[in-house]
Scaffold this active site. Structure first.
Site, mmCIF file in Angstrom:
data_model
loop_
_atom_site.group_PDB
_atom_site.id
_atom_site.type_symbol
_atom_site.label_atom_id
_atom_site.label_comp_id
_atom_site.label_asym_id
_atom_site.label_seq_id
_atom_site.Cartn_x
_atom_site.Cartn_y
_atom_site.Cartn_z
ATOM 1 N N HIS A 96 -20.715 32.671 -26.309
ATOM 2 C CA HIS A 96 -21.135 33.982 -25.822
ATOM 3 C C HIS A 96 -20.756 34.079 -24.345
ATOM 4 C CE1 HIS A 96 -23.672 34.730 -29.393
ATOM 5 N NE2 HIS A 96 -24.081 33.474 -29.286
ATOM 6 N N ASP A 113 -20.647 40.603 -19.813
ATOM 7 C CA ASP A 113 -19.827 41.565 -19.078
ATOM 8 C C ASP A 113 -20.792 42.561 -18.438
ATOM 9 O OD1 ASP A 113 -18.488 43.916 -18.366
ATOM 10 O OD2 ASP A 113 -17.459 44.163 -20.282
ATOM 11 N N HIS A 159 -21.271 45.859 -16.468
ATOM 12 C CA HIS A 159 -20.554 47.069 -16.054
ATOM 13 C C HIS A 159 -20.766 47.365 -14.569
ATOM 14 C CE1 HIS A 159 -20.144 48.954 -20.353
ATOM 15 N NE2 HIS A 159 -19.696 47.725 -20.287
ATOM 16 N N HIS A 201 -23.326 43.508 -21.541
ATOM 17 C CA HIS A 201 -23.245 43.116 -22.949
ATOM 18 C C HIS A 201 -22.384 41.878 -23.112
ATOM 19 C CE1 HIS A 201 -19.095 44.722 -23.617
ATOM 20 N NE2 HIS A 201 -19.443 45.601 -22.691
ATOM 21 N N CYS A 202 -22.509 41.255 -24.256
ATOM 22 C CA CYS A 202 -21.672 40.105 -24.588
ATOM 23 C C CYS A 202 -20.295 40.633 -24.984
ATOM 24 C CB CYS A 202 -22.303 39.317 -25.736
ATOM 25 S SG CYS A 202 -21.435 37.779 -26.101
ATOM 26 N N HIS A 230 -20.892 41.162 -31.747
ATOM 27 C CA HIS A 230 -22.003 40.647 -30.944
ATOM 28 C C HIS A 230 -22.838 41.793 -30.380
ATOM 29 C CE1 HIS A 230 -20.880 36.171 -30.279
ATOM 30 N NE2 HIS A 230 -20.246 36.627 -31.353
ATOM 31 N N MET A 277 -26.591 42.149 -28.601
ATOM 32 C CA MET A 277 -26.351 41.580 -27.272
ATOM 33 C C MET A 277 -25.968 42.616 -26.221
ATOM 34 S SD MET A 277 -24.702 37.846 -27.911
ATOM 35 C CE MET A 277 -25.295 37.171 -26.362
ATOM 36 N N HIS A 298 -34.087 63.132 -26.007
ATOM 37 C CA HIS A 298 -34.854 64.370 -25.920
ATOM 38 C C HIS A 298 -36.327 64.000 -26.013
ATOM 39 C CE1 HIS A 298 -36.050 68.556 -26.698
ATOM 40 N NE2 HIS A 298 -36.821 68.071 -27.651
ATOM 41 N N GLU A 345 -33.332 69.734 -21.146
ATOM 42 C CA GLU A 345 -34.018 69.634 -22.436
ATOM 43 C C GLU A 345 -33.541 68.409 -23.227
ATOM 44 O OE1 GLU A 345 -31.433 73.356 -23.914
ATOM 45 O OE2 GLU A 345 -32.615 72.495 -25.523
ATOM 46 N N THR A 346 -32.248 68.148 -23.139
ATOM 47 C CA THR A 346 -31.639 67.005 -23.835
ATOM 48 C C THR A 346 -30.545 66.498 -22.925
ATOM 49 O OG1 THR A 346 -32.076 67.958 -26.022
ATOM 50 C CG2 THR A 346 -30.326 66.334 -25.906
ATOM 51 N N HIS A 390 -31.560 63.425 -30.199
ATOM 52 C CA HIS A 390 -31.583 64.727 -30.864
ATOM 53 C C HIS A 390 -30.388 64.906 -31.795
ATOM 54 C CE1 HIS A 390 -33.097 68.702 -31.665
ATOM 55 N NE2 HIS A 390 -34.092 68.503 -30.823
HETATM 56 CU CU LIG Z 1 -22.331 36.944 -27.856
#
Ligand SMILES: [Cu+2]
Length: 377
Positions: free
Chosen positions: A113, A116, A118, A153-154, A164, A169, A274, A298-299, A325
């Protein structure tokens, strides 16, 4: 054997490296703080605005492969998790801080594993520098240069990446501006509570009779799950790893008059949060705090692979459903959470003027007649 010249060159390189080291020395002079992460929807204690100089914040993420139950029917998933929860914990730092993560892959796991971020810059968000086998750990440090909420995330490479991620993950980082959140006109915004909701789409294979299948390991179910994934139609869309993880007795709590910050991430698929009966007072739909928040929504929209943040002051007590929604996903597939809000009802904002009552028969006749017969030709 290394030649004398090569050895000298090596020594020279080392001297050069040492000469370049002051930057590292300065870095190490920064104060350090260990942060104990907590499982979502809760968030570890933190300052909203800070007067402290930049620090190195130390986090530990232990990867855990384990079987979990994802709905009331007992459907099982061989999950992959950061710190045992889906989503992984929210990590909160301030812009200019350094995030130092110890990523641990215990030897009880079966797969490599990585992570990453962002919010990080370079090396595939750190993914390139963190790929570890069971029984290994790695320490990655990155500088939080951009304020906002960001997915991590992986991403172990190729077809392992989506598998994954949809096995659990992912998580999020919140990088706060050092002077806290602002409304877009410079006014400070504060939250009384913060909740972190991670949305997941799951793809559970079915047997010939249409029942969900279970497996003894992730690897055993891999081929079947990829077949379901490639149809792009999830069997479950859930908040915090399970249908009902945030409803009923697990409802998120708040009080009338409190400002609640809701961080929502989706690492793989689009979503449309929402709050039924409420709004987004200030919404950073794309999740990045250097941008002016939108107001009175609203959303809002969470692009797959991103996180967003919404601030709302609850004005009425009661149970609020927080859904995506796409109502089919919310009701049939699981993407519903609850806020349980205590306080006094405000009749000015809403009042049931008369309760439901039978319509009197005579009145009913009048109602059924065309109201304005003269105008009907
Ligand atoms: Cu992984």
């Amino acid at each position: 054997m290394m030649s004398r010249r090569a050895a000298l060159a090596g020594t020279a390189a080392m001297v050069l490296a040492l000469a370049a080291a002051p930057a590292l020395g300065e870095e190490l002079k920064l104060p350090r703080q260990q942060v104990n992460l907590v499982a979502p929807p809760f968030v570890h204690p933190h300052e909203q605005a800070t007067r402290q100089p930049p620090r190195i914040l130390e986090f530990k993420l232990v990867i855990e492969e384990k079987e979990i139950v994802i709905d009331e029917a007992g459907t099982k998933l061989q999950a992959m998790t950061f710190n045992g929860s889906i989503p992984g914990p929210l990590m909160v730092v301030h812009e200019g801080d350094y995030v130092e993560v110890t990523l641990v892959n215990p030897d009880t796991n079966s797969m490599p594993h990585n992570i990453d971020f962002h919010s990080a810059t370079g090396a595939l968000g750190g993914g390139e520098l963190t790929l570890i086998n069971p029984g290994e750990q790695v320490v990655l440090r990155w500088k939080a240069t951009r304020p906002g909420v960001f997915v991590y995330h992986c991403a172990p490479g190729g077809p392992m990446i989506p598998w994954h991620v949809v096995s659990g993950m992912s998580g999020a980082v919140m990088v706060l501006p050092r002077d806290g959140l602002k409304d877009g006109a410079g006014k400070a915004l504060k939250y009384d509570r913060v909740y972190y909701i991670g949305e997941n789409d799951f793809y559970i294979p079915r047997d010939a009779k249409g029942n969900f299948k279970s497996y003894t390991s992730s690897g055993e179910g891999y081929t079947d799950m990829v077949d379901v994934m490639r149809k792009l139609t999830p069997t479950h869309v859930v908040f915090n790893g399970k249908v009902g993880a945030l409803t009923g007795k697990n409802a998120m709590q708040a009080k009338v008059g409190e400002n609640v910050l809701i961080v929502h991430s989706q690492a793989n698929r689009d979503s449309r949060p929402h709050l039924i009966g409420g709004h987004g007072d200030y919404v950073w739909e794309t999740g990045k705090f250097a941008n002016r928040p939108e107001t009175d929504l609203e959303t809002w929209f969470i692009r797959g692979g991103s996180a967003g943040a919404a601030l709302y002051k609850f004005l009425q007590p009661g149970i609020y459903a927080y859904v995506t929604h796409n109502l089919i996903e919310a009701v049939e597939l699981g993407a519903t959470a609850h806020f349980k809000v205590e306080g006094n009802w405000n009749d000015d904002l809403m009042k049931q003027v008369t309760p439901p009552e039978p319509v009197a028969p005579a009145k009913l006749g009048a109602l059924l007649k065309p109201a304005n017969a003269a105008h009907v030709r």
